[in-house]
Scaffold this motif. Structure first.
Motif, PDB file in Angstrom:
ATOM      1  N   GLY A  48      -4.802  -3.102  -1.981  1.00  0.00           N
ATOM      2  CA  GLY A  48      -3.845  -4.019  -3.603  1.00  0.00           C
ATOM      3  C   GLY A  48      -4.175  -4.537  -3.895  1.00  0.00           C
ATOM      4  N   ASP A  49      -3.438  -5.743  -2.899  1.00  0.00           N
ATOM      5  CA  ASP A  49      -3.940  -7.114  -3.595  1.00  0.00           C
ATOM      6  C   ASP A  49      -4.419  -8.269  -4.093  1.00  0.00           C
ATOM      7  OD1 ASP A  49      -4.922  -7.699  -1.250  1.00  0.00           O
ATOM      8  OD2 ASP A  49      -3.184  -8.532   0.060  1.00  0.00           O
ATOM      9  N   GLY A  50      -5.407  -7.021  -4.112  1.00  0.00           N
ATOM     10  CA  GLY A  50      -6.904  -7.601  -4.667  1.00  0.00           C
ATOM     11  C   GLY A  50      -8.014  -8.481  -3.958  1.00  0.00           C
ATOM     12  N   ARG A  51      -7.700  -8.466  -2.197  1.00  0.00           N
ATOM     13  CA  ARG A  51      -8.152  -8.749  -1.011  1.00  0.00           C
ATOM     14  C   ARG A  51      -9.978  -8.011  -1.203  1.00  0.00           C
ATOM     15  NH1 ARG A  51      -6.037  -9.027   3.834  1.00  0.00           N
ATOM     16  NH2 ARG A  51      -4.479  -7.780   3.320  1.00  0.00           N
ATOM     17  N   PRO A  52     -10.766  -8.093  -0.561  1.00  0.00           N
ATOM     18  CA  PRO A  52     -12.066  -6.661  -0.210  1.00  0.00           C
ATOM     19  C   PRO A  52     -11.104  -5.972   0.641  1.00  0.00           C
ATOM     20  CG  PRO A  52     -12.641  -9.428  -0.134  1.00  0.00           C
ATOM     21  CD  PRO A  52     -11.473  -9.188  -0.252  1.00  0.00           C
ATOM     22  N   VAL A  53     -11.641  -4.809   1.107  1.00  0.00           N
ATOM     23  CA  VAL A  53     -11.181  -4.060   1.876  1.00  0.00           C
ATOM     24  C   VAL A  53     -11.063  -4.855   3.009  1.00  0.00           C
ATOM     25  CG1 VAL A  53     -11.550  -2.192   0.443  1.00  0.00           C
ATOM     26  CG2 VAL A  53     -12.920  -2.538   1.841  1.00  0.00           C
ATOM     27  N   GLY A  62      -6.709   1.461   0.185  1.00  0.00           N
ATOM     28  CA  GLY A  62      -7.063   0.853  -0.661  1.00  0.00           C
ATOM     29  C   GLY A  62      -7.590   1.348  -1.827  1.00  0.00           C
ATOM     30  N   PHE A  63      -8.976   0.876  -2.128  1.00  0.00           N
ATOM     31  CA  PHE A  63     -10.153   1.520  -3.229  1.00  0.00           C
ATOM     32  C   PHE A  63     -11.269   1.461  -2.670  1.00  0.00           C
ATOM     33  CE2 PHE A  63      -6.604   0.228  -6.101  1.00  0.00           C
ATOM     34  CZ  PHE A  63      -6.371   1.447  -6.974  1.00  0.00           C
ATOM     35  N   ASN A 110       0.712  -1.265  -0.174  1.00  0.00           N
ATOM     36  CA  ASN A 110       0.305  -0.076  -0.073  1.00  0.00           C
ATOM     37  C   ASN A 110       0.888   1.139   0.140  1.00  0.00           C
ATOM     38  OD1 ASN A 110      -2.315  -0.954   0.254  1.00  0.00           O
ATOM     39  ND2 ASN A 110      -2.722  -1.263   2.159  1.00  0.00           N
ATOM     40  N   THR A 111       1.699   1.535   0.567  1.00  0.00           N
ATOM     41  CA  THR A 111       2.735   2.682   0.971  1.00  0.00           C
ATOM     42  C   THR A 111       3.730   2.768  -0.243  1.00  0.00           C
ATOM     43  OG1 THR A 111       3.187   2.009   3.115  1.00  0.00           O
ATOM     44  CG2 THR A 111       4.371   3.547   1.943  1.00  0.00           C
TER      45      THR A 111
END
Length: 311
Positions: free
Chosen positions: A142-147, A233-234, A63-64
């Protein structure tokens, strides 16, 4: 103190384990947080963050790095670049980063003027605008997991079963995930009416997701950066404003503020967290077989939440 607007208290259900090791990096403690997290200054150039590990906790490294890559060169110093990260044999995750200059807002807020806070809020808003330029089709880490921010998608209490939160691609999927924690608390028709009023969440924008006084760095009345990107994240495009501490959110630029989303989420969180049983009773009572009633407005001000109905 500029604490989180919607503090994550779920850590209190799971006290951090006792650790046999102590860390003395010949430096000073910058801040300590609920859940056993400590952030240390190491000299003048680095910080070391130590916290209990969990599966996937290394996401903070990614993330950073992502945030560092998203912003212009002139503001990269406002995101501390990651030097290294690792998990030790005592189950703690450590991340070594370049230091963002300054001190946490919480430590100096009593010395700041109204003008200082306005300047810091404006500068923070400009920084957040850089992040909002990065969008995603789905709401994810960032790795595709749910937030994983539990202030948005709060886990069930210990012993209570509930469906897992899922990856969200549409407004309806966000709405359904958020509604999970309200089911059983209120009449289904009212729940549907309330959730239909959820402000639009798209585009999903890259968000820090933990903007409060311990993570906002300042120096000489100027914003210098954000630390602690673990939850980034998004998220819904309004999330960073809604989740931002009130001390500084009032000073953010208008293009960052999302007052309608904040009012809606105040009511949502109050119902979800069982803080306003009278509100839930009132909402359930407005639907009767003899008449059609619409929920006209929800409002929240100074901790008082009210419901307005139309007949």
């Amino acid at each position: 103190m500029a604490g989180a607007r919607f503090p994550d208290t779920t850590f209190l259900d799971h006290p951090p384990p006792e650790h046999t090791k102590t860390y003395d990096p010949a430096a000073s403690l910058l801040t300590s947080k609920i859940g056993g997290t400590e952030v240390w200054n190491i000299g003048f150039m680095l910080i070391l963050k130590c916290r209990p590990g969990y599966p996937g906790c290394d996401i903070e490294h990614d993330n950073t790095s992502m945030a560092h890559g998203l912003v212009d060169d002139k503001v990269k110093q406002e995101v501390g670049k990651t030097v290294a990260s690792w998990e030790d044999d005592d189950g703690r995750f450590l991340i070594l980063q370049e230091r963002v200059r300054g001190q946490p807002l919480n430590d100096v807020i009593e010395y700041l003027s109204e003008e200082d806070l306005a300047r810091i809020g404006w500068q923070l808003g400009e920084f957040l605008s850089h992040l909002k330029g990065c969008v995603s089709e789905d709401m994810k880490m960032g790795d595709g997991r749910p937030v994983i921010d539990r202030r948005l998608f709060k886990p069930s209490p210990p012993g209570e079963e509930a469906p897992d939160y899922t990856l969200c691609f549409t407004e309806d999927e966000v709405r359904e995930n958020l509604a999970q924690r309200l089911r059983g608390r209120m009449n289904d028709r009212i729940l549907n009416e309330f959730m239909a009023r959820m402000p639009a969440t798209k585009p999903f924008t890259f968000s820090h997701s933990d903007i409060h006084g311990a993570n906002i760095m300042v120096e000489d009345g100027q914003f210098t950066g954000l630390i602690d990107w673990e939850l980034a994240g998004f998220y819904p495009e309004w999330w960073d404003f809604v989740n931002c501490c009130q001390t500084i959110s009032d000073y953010l630029p208008k293009n960052i503020q999302r007052e309608a989303a904040l009012r809606w989420f105040h009511v949502y969180a109050a119902i979800r967290d069982n803080e306003h049983d009278a509100l839930v009773t009132r909402m359930n009572s407005v639907w009767t077989p003899q008449r059609s009633v619409g929920l006209a407005a929800f409002s929240s001000k100074n901790g008082s939440i009210s419901l307005t109905v139309i007949h």
